[in-house]
Design a protein around this motif. Structure first.
Motif, PDB file in Angstrom:
ATOM      1  N   CYS A   1      14.559 -33.685  37.979  1.00 14.82           N
ATOM      2  CA  CYS A   1      14.520 -32.192  36.900  1.00 14.82           C
ATOM      3  C   CYS A   1      14.491 -31.036  37.724  1.00 14.82           C
ATOM      4  CB  CYS A   1      13.895 -32.258  35.546  1.00 14.82           C
ATOM      5  SG  CYS A   1      14.295 -33.312  34.279  1.00 14.82           S
ATOM      6  N   VAL A   2      13.463 -31.629  39.265  1.00 16.11           N
ATOM      7  CA  VAL A   2      13.018 -30.414  40.010  1.00 16.11           C
ATOM      8  C   VAL A   2      13.800 -30.003  41.096  1.00 16.11           C
ATOM      9  CG1 VAL A   2      10.978 -29.463  41.072  1.00 16.11           C
ATOM     10  CG2 VAL A   2      10.751 -30.893  38.707  1.00 16.11           C
ATOM     11  N   SER A   3      14.283 -29.478  41.407  1.00 19.98           N
ATOM     12  CA  SER A   3      14.815 -28.714  42.557  1.00 19.98           C
ATOM     13  C   SER A   3      14.736 -27.736  43.608  1.00 19.98           C
ATOM     14  CB  SER A   3      16.860 -28.458  42.543  1.00 19.98           C
ATOM     15  OG  SER A   3      17.578 -28.451  43.894  1.00 19.98           O
ATOM     16  N   VAL A   4      14.500 -27.696  44.446  1.00 19.31           N
ATOM     17  CA  VAL A   4      13.923 -27.050  45.623  1.00 19.31           C
ATOM     18  C   VAL A   4      14.875 -27.493  46.532  1.00 19.31           C
ATOM     19  CG1 VAL A   4      12.239 -26.189  46.963  1.00 19.31           C
ATOM     20  CG2 VAL A   4      11.560 -27.092  44.699  1.00 19.31           C
ATOM     21  N   LYS A   5      15.509 -26.172  47.633  1.00 22.52           N
ATOM     22  CA  LYS A   5      16.216 -26.674  48.555  1.00 22.52           C
ATOM     23  C   LYS A   5      15.540 -24.849  49.138  1.00 22.52           C
ATOM     24  CE  LYS A   5      20.339 -25.316  46.025  1.00 22.52           C
ATOM     25  NZ  LYS A   5      19.697 -24.521  44.537  1.00 22.52           N
ATOM     26  N   ALA A   6      16.601 -25.055  50.835  1.00 22.44           N
ATOM     27  CA  ALA A   6      16.491 -23.171  51.547  1.00 22.44           C
ATOM     28  C   ALA A   6      17.879 -23.679  52.003  1.00 22.44           C
ATOM     29  CB  ALA A   6      15.939 -23.965  52.438  1.00 22.44           C
ATOM     30  N   THR A   7      17.973 -22.160  52.005  1.00 22.91           N
ATOM     31  CA  THR A   7      19.205 -21.778  53.312  1.00 22.91           C
ATOM     32  C   THR A   7      18.293 -20.361  53.909  1.00 22.91           C
ATOM     33  OG1 THR A   7      20.864 -21.569  53.114  1.00 22.91           O
ATOM     34  CG2 THR A   7      19.596 -20.089  51.132  1.00 22.91           C
ATOM     35  N   THR A   8      19.207 -20.046  55.101  1.00 19.94           N
ATOM     36  CA  THR A   8      18.933 -19.070  55.526  1.00 19.94           C
ATOM     37  C   THR A   8      20.041 -17.919  55.595  1.00 19.94           C
ATOM     38  OG1 THR A   8      20.480 -19.543  57.355  1.00 19.94           O
ATOM     39  CG2 THR A   8      18.106 -20.895  57.438  1.00 19.94           C
ATOM     40  N   THR A   9      20.230 -17.109  56.397  1.00 18.35           N
ATOM     41  CA  THR A   9      21.164 -15.409  55.742  1.00 18.35           C
ATOM     42  C   THR A   9      21.586 -15.074  56.763  1.00 18.35           C
ATOM     43  OG1 THR A   9      19.210 -13.876  56.080  1.00 18.35           O
ATOM     44  CG2 THR A   9      19.560 -14.397  53.577  1.00 18.35           C
ATOM     45  N   GLU A  10      21.830 -16.624  57.735  1.00 19.99           N
ATOM     46  CA  GLU A  10      22.619 -16.893  59.454  1.00 19.99           C
ATOM     47  C   GLU A  10      22.154 -15.580  59.394  1.00 19.99           C
ATOM     48  OE1 GLU A  10      24.644 -19.060  60.346  1.00 19.99           O
ATOM     49  OE2 GLU A  10      23.800 -19.903  58.481  1.00 19.99           O
ATOM     50  N   LYS A  11      21.312 -15.185  60.447  1.00 17.31           N
ATOM     51  CA  LYS A  11      20.143 -14.214  60.958  1.00 17.31           C
ATOM     52  C   LYS A  11      20.457 -12.493  60.550  1.00 17.31           C
ATOM     53  CE  LYS A  11      19.442 -17.479  64.608  1.00 17.31           C
ATOM     54  NZ  LYS A  11      20.414 -16.850  66.033  1.00 17.31           N
ATOM     55  N   LEU A  12      20.891 -12.889  59.163  1.00  9.95           N
ATOM     56  CA  LEU A  12      21.555 -11.412  58.276  1.00  9.95           C
ATOM     57  C   LEU A  12      20.212 -10.550  57.606  1.00  9.95           C
ATOM     58  CD1 LEU A  12      25.558 -12.274  58.052  1.00  9.95           C
ATOM     59  CD2 LEU A  12      24.120 -10.474  59.163  1.00  9.95           C
ATOM     60  N   GLY A  13      20.199  -9.290  57.216  1.00 12.37           N
ATOM     61  CA  GLY A  13      19.322  -8.940  56.574  1.00 12.37           C
ATOM     62  C   GLY A  13      18.043  -8.850  57.096  1.00 12.37           C
ATOM     63  N   PHE A  14      16.552  -8.515  55.926  1.00 15.02           N
ATOM     64  CA  PHE A  14      15.087  -8.895  56.352  1.00 15.02           C
ATOM     65  C   PHE A  14      14.903 -10.221  56.546  1.00 15.02           C
ATOM     66  CE2 PHE A  14      15.458  -9.798  51.813  1.00 15.02           C
ATOM     67  CZ  PHE A  14      13.931 -10.379  51.456  1.00 15.02           C
ATOM     68  N   THR A  15      15.581 -11.193  55.500  1.00 14.70           N
ATOM     69  CA  THR A  15      14.783 -12.596  55.915  1.00 14.70           C
ATOM     70  C   THR A  15      15.843 -12.893  57.411  1.00 14.70           C
ATOM     71  OG1 THR A  15      16.798 -13.473  54.488  1.00 14.70           O
ATOM     72  CG2 THR A  15      14.959 -13.457  53.492  1.00 14.70           C
ATOM     73  N   GLY A  16      16.853 -12.520  57.949  1.00 17.47           N
ATOM     74  CA  GLY A  16      17.284 -12.937  58.595  1.00 17.47           C
ATOM     75  C   GLY A  16      16.804 -12.446  59.924  1.00 17.47           C
ATOM     76  N   ARG A  17      16.365 -11.492  59.603  1.00 17.09           N
ATOM     77  CA  ARG A  17      15.089 -10.737  60.976  1.00 17.09           C
ATOM     78  C   ARG A  17      13.790 -10.900  61.318  1.00 17.09           C
ATOM     79  NH1 ARG A  17      17.639  -6.535  58.452  1.00 17.09           N
ATOM     80  NH2 ARG A  17      16.384  -6.004  57.416  1.00 17.09           N
ATOM     81  N   LYS A  18      13.694 -12.506  60.222  1.00 17.26           N
ATOM     82  CA  LYS A  18      12.016 -13.031  59.946  1.00 17.26           C
ATOM     83  C   LYS A  18      10.977 -11.705  59.659  1.00 17.26           C
ATOM     84  CE  LYS A  18      13.925 -15.910  63.702  1.00 17.26           C
ATOM     85  NZ  LYS A  18      13.488 -16.254  65.293  1.00 17.26           N
ATOM     86  N   GLU A  19      11.642 -10.866  58.679  1.00 17.82           N
ATOM     87  CA  GLU A  19      10.630 -10.212  58.128  1.00 17.82           C
ATOM     88  C   GLU A  19       9.704 -10.428  56.761  1.00 17.82           C
ATOM     89  OE1 GLU A  19      12.704  -6.348  57.594  1.00 17.82           O
ATOM     90  OE2 GLU A  19      13.602  -6.149  59.683  1.00 17.82           O
ATOM     91  N   GLY A  20      10.401 -11.503  56.514  1.00 22.62           N
ATOM     92  CA  GLY A  20      10.092 -12.013  55.211  1.00 22.62           C
ATOM     93  C   GLY A  20      10.864 -13.751  54.880  1.00 22.62           C
ATOM     94  N   ILE A  21      10.559 -13.629  53.118  1.00 23.59           N
ATOM     95  CA  ILE A  21      10.930 -14.248  52.354  1.00 23.59           C
ATOM     96  C   ILE A  21      11.239 -13.940  50.862  1.00 23.59           C
ATOM     97  CG2 ILE A  21      10.642 -17.183  51.595  1.00 23.59           C
ATOM     98  CD1 ILE A  21       9.145 -17.554  53.891  1.00 23.59           C
ATOM     99  N   ALA A  22      12.446 -14.442  50.509  1.00 21.49           N
ATOM    100  CA  ALA A  22      12.924 -14.505  49.637  1.00 21.49           C
ATOM    101  C   ALA A  22      13.167 -15.645  48.868  1.00 21.49           C
ATOM    102  CB  ALA A  22      14.761 -13.535  49.369  1.00 21.49           C
ATOM    103  N   ALA A  23      13.111 -15.572  47.643  1.00 19.20           N
ATOM    104  CA  ALA A  23      13.232 -17.031  46.212  1.00 19.20           C
ATOM    105  C   ALA A  23      14.034 -16.659  45.063  1.00 19.20           C
ATOM    106  CB  ALA A  23      12.109 -18.293  46.500  1.00 19.20           C
ATOM    107  N   LEU A  24      15.092 -17.183  45.067  1.00 20.00           N
ATOM    108  CA  LEU A  24      15.572 -17.839  43.070  1.00 20.00           C
ATOM    109  C   LEU A  24      16.132 -18.921  42.920  1.00 20.00           C
ATOM    110  CD1 LEU A  24      19.269 -16.647  45.024  1.00 20.00           C
ATOM    111  CD2 LEU A  24      17.585 -15.446  43.660  1.00 20.00           C
ATOM    112  N   ALA A  25      15.374 -18.670  41.228  1.00 22.51           N
ATOM    113  CA  ALA A  25      15.249 -19.826  40.267  1.00 22.51           C
ATOM    114  C   ALA A  25      15.989 -19.856  39.059  1.00 22.51           C
ATOM    115  CB  ALA A  25      13.863 -19.868  40.213  1.00 22.51           C
ATOM    116  N   CYS A  26      16.911 -20.701  38.721  1.00 23.51           N
ATOM    117  CA  CYS A  26      16.918 -20.613  37.650  1.00 23.51           C
ATOM    118  C   CYS A  26      16.551 -21.811  36.818  1.00 23.51           C
ATOM    119  CB  CYS A  26      18.759 -21.325  37.660  1.00 23.51           C
ATOM    120  SG  CYS A  26      19.747 -21.715  35.846  1.00 23.51           S
ATOM    121  N   ALA A  27      16.379 -21.525  35.551  1.00 22.37           N
ATOM    122  CA  ALA A  27      15.433 -22.670  34.465  1.00 22.37           C
ATOM    123  C   ALA A  27      15.673 -22.770  33.364  1.00 22.37           C
ATOM    124  CB  ALA A  27      13.565 -22.149  34.343  1.00 22.37           C
ATOM    125  N   LEU A  28      16.061 -23.672  32.479  1.00 23.27           N
ATOM    126  CA  LEU A  28      16.849 -24.362  31.628  1.00 23.27           C
ATOM    127  C   LEU A  28      15.756 -24.889  30.984  1.00 23.27           C
ATOM    128  CD1 LEU A  28      19.915 -24.405  29.788  1.00 23.27           C
ATOM    129  CD2 LEU A  28      19.278 -27.025  30.360  1.00 23.27           C
TER     130      LEU A  28
END
Length: 158
Positions: A127-154
């Motif tokens: 019932c627990v999913s954790v996964k990761a992705t990159t932004t293909e070197k685009l944006g602040f995460t792509g420039r390695k300035e930080g990390i973002a996270a999205l979550a969806c819960a039921l």
């Protein structure tokens, strides 16, 4: 009644701090800047759970203006959110988290992250999913300035 919530959080990298993601300390030369331990993934999850229950957000429950949350362990804050949901007769059904980071590689730590979150929320691993992705070197995460996270819960209200 079934309810869905979504959460999003972002933190900039900072030297001299450990990198905590889903309760796991990930070896990396930078941590994340924040009032608490800055566990961006857990913060997104808490907002998804609170949003699904229409109980506000983590800024309302754990304001960064309150010194008692300075350096707080986000897993302990998540446990408070889970307790609040139970108090309001909500049951967590499942959730899905996506960590968005160019670096570090997250996949070696996903199993440990899922185990910690499942235990914290009283759920089975499936019932627990954790996964990761990159932004293909685009944006602040792509420039390695930080990390973002999205979550969806039921969740379900008894």
């Amino acid at each position: 009644m079934i309810r869905v919530g979504q959460g999003f959080d972002v933190h900039a990298f900072a030297p001299g701090r450990p990198l905590k993601l889903c309760g796991v300390t990930v070896p990396f030369e930078l941590g994340l800047l924040g009032h608490s331990d800055a566990d961006v993934a857990v913060h997104a999850l808490m907002d998804a759970l609170l949003g699904a229950a229409a109980l506000g957000d983590i800024g309302k429950l754990f304001p960064d203006t309150d010194q008692k949350y300075a350096g707080a362990d986000s897993i302990l804050l998540l446990k408070k959110v889970v307790a609040l949901l139970k108090e309001k007769n909500f049951t967590i059904i499942n959730f899905d988290i996506t960590i968005i980071a160019q670096e570090p590689k997250i996949s070696p730590y996903v199993d440990g992250m899922r185990a910690i979150l499942a235990s914290c929320c009283g759920l089975s691993l499936d019932c627990v999913s954790v996964k990761a992705t990159t932004t293909e070197k685009l944006g602040f995460t792509g420039r390695k300035e930080g990390i973002a996270a999205l979550a969806c819960a039921l969740i379900e209200k008894a």
